[in-house]
Design a protein around this motif. Sequence first.
Motif, PDB file in Angstrom:
ATOM      1  N   PRO A  45      -5.856  -7.808  16.141  1.00  0.00           N
ATOM      2  CA  PRO A  45      -7.041  -7.856  15.282  1.00  0.00           C
ATOM      3  C   PRO A  45      -8.229  -8.549  15.939  1.00  0.00           C
ATOM      4  CG  PRO A  45      -5.211  -9.107  14.339  1.00  0.00           C
ATOM      5  CD  PRO A  45      -4.667  -8.330  15.468  1.00  0.00           C
ATOM      6  N   GLN A  95      -2.002   5.496   8.474  1.00  0.00           N
ATOM      7  CA  GLN A  95      -3.346   6.016   8.191  1.00  0.00           C
ATOM      8  C   GLN A  95      -3.748   7.045   9.251  1.00  0.00           C
ATOM      9  OE1 GLN A  95      -6.493   3.061   7.902  1.00  0.00           O
ATOM     10  NE2 GLN A  95      -8.003   4.660   8.347  1.00  0.00           N
ATOM     11  N   LEU A 131      -3.218  -2.597  18.315  1.00  0.00           N
ATOM     12  CA  LEU A 131      -4.420  -3.382  18.612  1.00  0.00           C
ATOM     13  C   LEU A 131      -4.325  -4.764  17.958  1.00  0.00           C
ATOM     14  CD1 LEU A 131      -7.291  -0.816  18.085  1.00  0.00           C
ATOM     15  CD2 LEU A 131      -6.741  -1.990  20.191  1.00  0.00           C
ATOM     16  N   ILE A 143       0.903   0.249   8.341  1.00  0.00           N
ATOM     17  CA  ILE A 143      -0.108   0.879   7.481  1.00  0.00           C
ATOM     18  C   ILE A 143      -1.170   1.565   8.335  1.00  0.00           C
ATOM     19  CG2 ILE A 143      -2.062   0.350   5.957  1.00  0.00           C
ATOM     20  CD1 ILE A 143      -0.232  -1.606   4.508  1.00  0.00           C
ATOM     21  N   ALA A 177      -2.198   0.961  15.953  1.00  0.00           N
ATOM     22  CA  ALA A 177      -1.400  -0.047  15.258  1.00  0.00           C
ATOM     23  C   ALA A 177      -1.181  -1.277  16.129  1.00  0.00           C
ATOM     24  CB  ALA A 177      -0.065   0.563  14.838  1.00  0.00           C
ATOM     25  N   LEU A 197     -10.825  -4.953  11.390  1.00  0.00           N
ATOM     26  CA  LEU A 197     -11.175  -5.470  10.077  1.00  0.00           C
ATOM     27  C   LEU A 197     -10.036  -5.234   9.091  1.00  0.00           C
ATOM     28  CD1 LEU A 197     -13.284  -6.586   8.046  1.00  0.00           C
ATOM     29  CD2 LEU A 197     -13.744  -4.197   7.497  1.00  0.00           C
ATOM     30  N   ARG A 198      -9.521  -4.001   9.092  1.00  0.00           N
ATOM     31  CA  ARG A 198      -8.444  -3.666   8.155  1.00  0.00           C
ATOM     32  C   ARG A 198      -7.239  -4.573   8.400  1.00  0.00           C
ATOM     33  NH1 ARG A 198      -8.904   1.022   5.180  1.00  0.00           N
ATOM     34  NH2 ARG A 198     -10.657   2.372   5.688  1.00  0.00           N
ATOM     35  N   LYS A 199      -6.981  -4.859   9.681  1.00  0.00           N
ATOM     36  CA  LYS A 199      -5.852  -5.748   9.973  1.00  0.00           C
ATOM     37  C   LYS A 199      -6.153  -7.171   9.507  1.00  0.00           C
ATOM     38  CE  LYS A 199      -2.932  -4.559  13.369  1.00  0.00           C
ATOM     39  NZ  LYS A 199      -2.375  -4.463  14.709  1.00  0.00           N
ATOM     40  N   ALA A 200      -7.403  -7.613   9.711  1.00  0.00           N
ATOM     41  CA  ALA A 200      -7.773  -8.954   9.273  1.00  0.00           C
ATOM     42  C   ALA A 200      -7.625  -9.074   7.761  1.00  0.00           C
ATOM     43  CB  ALA A 200      -9.206  -9.273   9.690  1.00  0.00           C
ATOM     44  N   LEU A 201      -7.884  -7.984   7.065  1.00  0.00           N
ATOM     45  CA  LEU A 201      -7.817  -8.027   5.603  1.00  0.00           C
ATOM     46  C   LEU A 201      -6.394  -7.820   5.088  1.00  0.00           C
ATOM     47  CD1 LEU A 201     -11.033  -6.059   4.603  1.00  0.00           C
ATOM     48  CD2 LEU A 201     -10.700  -8.516   4.869  1.00  0.00           C
ATOM     49  N   GLY A 202      -5.447  -7.662   5.993  1.00  0.00           N
ATOM     50  CA  GLY A 202      -4.058  -7.635   5.546  1.00  0.00           C
ATOM     51  C   GLY A 202      -3.309  -6.344   5.804  1.00  0.00           C
ATOM     52  N   ALA A 203      -3.924  -5.382   6.535  1.00  0.00           N
ATOM     53  CA  ALA A 203      -3.186  -4.155   6.839  1.00  0.00           C
ATOM     54  C   ALA A 203      -2.145  -4.454   7.904  1.00  0.00           C
ATOM     55  CB  ALA A 203      -4.144  -3.077   7.330  1.00  0.00           C
ATOM     56  N   THR A 204      -0.891  -4.062   7.666  1.00  0.00           N
ATOM     57  CA  THR A 204       0.153  -4.266   8.670  1.00  0.00           C
ATOM     58  C   THR A 204       0.066  -3.131   9.691  1.00  0.00           C
ATOM     59  OG1 THR A 204       1.686  -3.011   7.315  1.00  0.00           O
ATOM     60  CG2 THR A 204       1.707  -5.388   7.024  1.00  0.00           C
ATOM     61  N   PRO A 205       0.693  -3.326  10.874  1.00  0.00           N
ATOM     62  CA  PRO A 205       0.650  -2.254  11.883  1.00  0.00           C
ATOM     63  C   PRO A 205       1.137  -0.916  11.329  1.00  0.00           C
ATOM     64  CG  PRO A 205       1.500  -4.252  12.850  1.00  0.00           C
ATOM     65  CD  PRO A 205       1.323  -4.540  11.390  1.00  0.00           C
ATOM     66  N   MET A 234       0.854  -1.196   0.000  1.00  0.00           N
ATOM     67  CA  MET A 234       0.000   0.000   0.000  1.00  0.00           C
ATOM     68  C   MET A 234       0.887   1.242   0.000  1.00  0.00           C
ATOM     69  SD  MET A 234      -3.128   0.799   2.520  1.00  0.00           S
ATOM     70  CE  MET A 234      -4.109   2.261   2.395  1.00  0.00           C
TER      71      MET A 234
END
Lengths: 408, 297
Positions: free
Chosen positions: A401, A332, A399, A328, A397, A318-326, A1
């Motif tokens: 998931p 954000q 948290l 990212i 970051a 959710l964003r972390k579950a979908l693949g967002a790294t800490p 990203m």
Amino acid sequence: MNWLETLRTGLEATVTHRLRSGLTVLGILIGIAAVILTVGLGEGAQNQVASEISSLGSNLLTITPGSSTSSTGVRGGLGTATTLTMGDATALASHTVAPDIAAVAPTTSVSEVLTAGTSTWTTSVVGTSPAWLSVRDETVAEGRFITTNDVADHAMVTVLASTTSEELFGFRDPVGQTVDVGGTPMTVVGVLASVGDSSTTNEDDQAVVPITTAQDVLSGGSDVVQDILVSSTSSGTLSGAYQEADAELLALHHITSPANADFTIESQQQVLSTATSVDKTLTVLLGGIAGISLLVGGIGVMNIMLVSVTERIREIGLRKALGATPSIIRRQFLVEASVLGLVGGVLGAGLGLLGAVVLPHFISDPIAISPVAIVGSIVIAICIGILFGVYPASRAARLAPIDALRSE
Amino acid sequence: MTPTSGTTGASSDRRGPHADGAASRTDDAAPDDTGQHRLDLTAPTPMVPGWRPGSVIDLAGVEKVYRTGAFEVAALRGVTMTIDEGEFVAIMGPSGSGKSTLMHILGCLDSPTAGTYRLAGDDVSTMTEVELAEVRNARIGFVFQQFNLLASMDAWRNVELPLVYAGIDRAARRERSMEALARVGLSDRVDHRPGELSGGQQQRVAVARALVTDPALILADEPTGNLDSVAARGMLDLLTELHANGRTIVLITHDAEVALAAHRTIRIRDGNIQDGGGGGVSPGRDRRPAATPGGRP
């Protein structure tokens, strides 16, 4: 990203939470506008004082009666002491005694009511010598200035400054007219050119008469002068002129120790630095208060971002579950915080500029628009956004998931 | 379509055209030449020693212990199970059984305290947080009970979210989101926000989001829990259809009726597999009703 996507996500989040973002921006905005306005006010005051004083002549020394105790600056006997005489002025004007002194103007001034026909006007009447014109860096717009003969003859003549002339004669030519100065009729022989009305001691509102005339009819017929204005031959010889005047007056007054001097010599530079240092203190003080409001705004950003993290735990999960790294998630939230800071900074600078343009119409003080203050405050606003965004961002970051997804 | 091994034969007849990348994983030769762990999610998954070809999920002695103050609570007590590629498996258990914990571990949302977990060949039990994020992004499609759609975004923007984190460009993301939404029958709702959709439609958007990265595994956690019976039926039909197209689906539920949709049921109680965990050898594979109480032979 990439950063562009992060920026887009951050912008979307600020737009989605309009009210909350708006309130945060408001906090920053007020802080920035306050900083710009207070710094502008301080600088405006400094500029005003500086231009006022330089309009008096930069090579100018003012000799006043009474002594100054060097440590406190409190001057004894001002106005009542009568230690300066016409003789002092004449001695200083000698080029052999004081080669660095270009011109000497003894002055004595008093407030008088001037009457011309049906118009009356109260102004300061200055009795002085022809050298006053060059010493004060003034020019004559119409007619002539007072001459050596006028002084010698105790002539009943006066030269009006532009505002005074307008008040008494409107737009008629005053030269050759008669004006009643404190009960004594005098002939107007000239009008001074306007030097602008930026100063508080309005130089465009005064009447100049020969010093002998002033001593005769206004201040009670003595040889005493209120102060002596001395101009040096150039700004480089100012200190030379100072020393010559000091030594000569000490000798004339038979004073052996400079500590016992019954007069004070001040350069405009000294007056300027005293006046601006007062304004600088004020600027720092006001700037400090504005800075505190900026800090409060920054804490507001942090508060909002923390609320935002708590409120959006599920979204973060959710964003972390979908693949967002800490990193990212952290980015954000940082982008969100700095966008709030940037928008607040730009709007605050806009409001500050608007205030700097509009406010001087309602208050008498000028407000300087300083590009450094504007750019600086926007940078500060972004920094505040980032600084106060770091903690909430790293909390978001960190948290886990699952915890985030479980929360209701 | 190639059966991955003899043990998956029973289910292979139900597997449809298998066009996704998972097919290449059946190339079961070439063990990892270095033996080292590699995280290359775009390439076909490397073979790892000890990995049974064809299995998507391979748990061995997985334990999970939670600490709350002075107490230790064992949520999982040595779970061993295998789920093969192309299977549709239900994990069933009452609340407190450890099925949520199991689901979190299967979804790489949490790491086991002990034991190993191989997901499509890679040991994920020792991965770092960043690596796990990549694994979740590329290999797992989540469907949650709460839908978990972002309310401020259109349906297609929700679906493209995993692709954003995968670093795929905008045009390709839009195209793939549209395809995924078409596959769940929502082509006419792509610009609707979640609030403008029914519960069933929202869950379909969530399924599209799970499909869009073409993952090795779809993990559905009580996907019908918030739906009415009609929508729930539709959702199970959709999962069945996806399975028929070759998807590996793991359905976590406490509802025996829902578990019926799957072709194998793994029962979990008190942190242990009661039955059905044995991969290809499980009798659960023959699509018998899973509702039989009291365990199965």
